[in-house]
Write an enzyme that holds these catalytic residues in place. Structure first.
Site, PDB file in Angstrom:
ATOM      1  N   TRP A  32       0.825  -1.206   0.000  1.00  0.00           N
ATOM      2  CA  TRP A  32       0.000   0.000   0.000  1.00  0.00           C
ATOM      3  C   TRP A  32       0.858   1.253   0.000  1.00  0.00           C
ATOM      4  O   TRP A  32       0.570   2.228  -0.704  1.00  0.00           O
ATOM      5  CB  TRP A  32      -0.961   0.000   1.190  1.00  0.00           C
ATOM      6  N   ASP A  40      -1.648   6.863   6.203  1.00  0.00           N
ATOM      7  CA  ASP A  40      -2.669   5.895   5.830  1.00  0.00           C
ATOM      8  C   ASP A  40      -2.882   5.017   7.067  1.00  0.00           C
ATOM      9  O   ASP A  40      -2.014   4.241   7.439  1.00  0.00           O
ATOM     10  CB  ASP A  40      -2.161   5.064   4.640  1.00  0.00           C
ATOM     11  N   LYS A  66     -11.892  -1.768   7.295  1.00  0.00           N
ATOM     12  CA  LYS A  66     -11.065  -2.666   8.093  1.00  0.00           C
ATOM     13  C   LYS A  66     -11.494  -2.647   9.566  1.00  0.00           C
ATOM     14  O   LYS A  66     -11.641  -3.675  10.180  1.00  0.00           O
ATOM     15  CB  LYS A  66      -9.585  -2.274   7.992  1.00  0.00           C
TER      16      LYS A  66
END
Ligand SMILES: *Cc1c(COP(=O)(O)O)cnc(C)c1O
Length: 355
Positions: free
Chosen positions: A99, A166, A190
């Protein structure tokens, strides 16, 4: 059979969040309309957005001068939107996995990007510490939890420049010093809500400085000014997010979530370290409390598929590791229970006894 959900995302949510959201989908607050049928501009839905924002600000103790907005496009669109809004000349990125790398790639479209540190040399099995951070960066971008590789920073680092993070997969699992960041973002699927909504926390006085014309929808100011109502927001996902925030608060807030995360993770890592069949995949000090990755020990490699089947027969779901790591990944977000991790540990012990 009872299922134990270890999915990495979308992932397990508290049962009452799902039940309360389901009820509102059938009849929203007794109005005779479904949550799916109401206008987002109706007086019905504004209180949901207001309460969700207020709860996030309260739970994370967000200082004055920050806005919380809800957008579409996932964390993946934020990889673009962050540099579009905040990169003036030069940004730094810490490369800690898939990511992080994707975020870095998009930033290059907007200016100079330095890879300040990287753990690519050891296939992202650790988090770099004590690296030099140039003081002329507009911001330093970090990924606080690396969902795929199972490493986590779990603290707010000191940097000579503003941080952007993030936090897709560890938001609301620990207290955060928001004042160190000019933006925090993530997909909510999540640890916060059903899939379909992205949260962004932005420092208001850092907006509007980028030396480029921004498409209206990519400009954070558009959404801050309209309270996430510039266009139609994802109504049901935001509702589920509000329910999760109510749950986090009722359970004791992010300090309690942090305590539980440590308790759960210790149970699983202790067993990985004890059990002759398994081993962890990352540096001990950087082990994620959220995504616990492990593989078979070399001499037991051929037992990988049989263990997966063994655990599946006991109701365990989502244990397969990401294809770039292999083995297993037990995701233990806020809603994960001690019962769930004990069931996993019991399966590991029982499987060991058979071999
Ligand atoms: C899941 C994840 C993403 C991607 O999120 P989308 O909402 O699917 O775009 C980005 N970063 C991290 C750390 C993630 O865990």
């Amino acid at each position: 059979m009872k299922k134990y959900n270890f999915n990495a995302g979308p992932s397990m949510l508290p049962r009452e969040v799902i039940e309360n959201t389901a009820k509102q989908i059938l009849d929203f607050n007794g109005n005779g309309l479904s949550l799916m049928e109401i206008s987002h501009r109706a007086k019905y839905f504004q209180p949901v957005v207001d309460e969700t924002v207020a709860l996030i600000k309260e739970l994370l103790d967000i200082p004055e001068g920050y806005s919380v907005i809800f957008l579409g496009g996932g964390a993946s669109l934020q990889f673009t939107q962050i540099p579009a809004n905040f990169l003036i000349k030069k940004a730094g990125y810490v490369n800690t996995g898939t990511w992080a790398k994707k975020a870095l790639k998009e930033a290059k479209l907007y200016g100079e990007v330095v890879e300040v540190a990287s753990s690519a040399d050891k296939n992202f099995t650790y988090v770099p510490h004590n690296y030099e951070i140039p003081s002329d960066l507009d911001y330093l971008h970090i990924t606080t939890n690396n969902t795929i590789y199972g490493t986590e920073l779990r603290k707010d680092i000191d940097a000579p420049v503003p941080l952007i993070a993030d936090m897709s997969s560890d938001i609301m699992s620990r207290p955060v010093d928001v004042s160190k960041y000019i933006a925090i973002y993530g997909g909510a699927q999540k640890n916060m809500a059903m899939a379909g909504v992205t949260f962004v926390i932005v420092k208001n006085d850092m907006l509007g400085k980028a030396p480029r014309e921004l498409p209206t929808m990519l400009n954070y100011t558009t959404h801050v000014d309209k309270g996430s109502m510039f266009n139609t927001p994802p109504v049901v996902p935001i509702y589920s997010l509000m329910e999760t925030m109510r749950w986090v608060k009722a359970e004791g807030g992010v300090k309690e979530m942090d305590r539980r995360a440590k308790e759960r993770a210790k149970i699983v890592y202790d067993e990985i370290d004890r059990n002759k069949l398994f081993k962890g995949t990352v540096a001990e000090e950087d082990r994620s409390l959220m995504n616990i990755c492990f593989v078979m020990n070399d001499e037991y490699k051929d037992l990988e598929a049989p263990f997966f089947e063994f655990a599946t027969e006991r109701g365990m779901v989502g244990l397969k590791g990401h294809r770039s790591v292999g083995g297993f990944r037990a995701s233990c977000y806020n809603a994960q229970t001690i019962e769930g991790v004990n069931a996993l540990v019991k399966a590991m012990k029982d499987f060991e006894a058979q071999h």
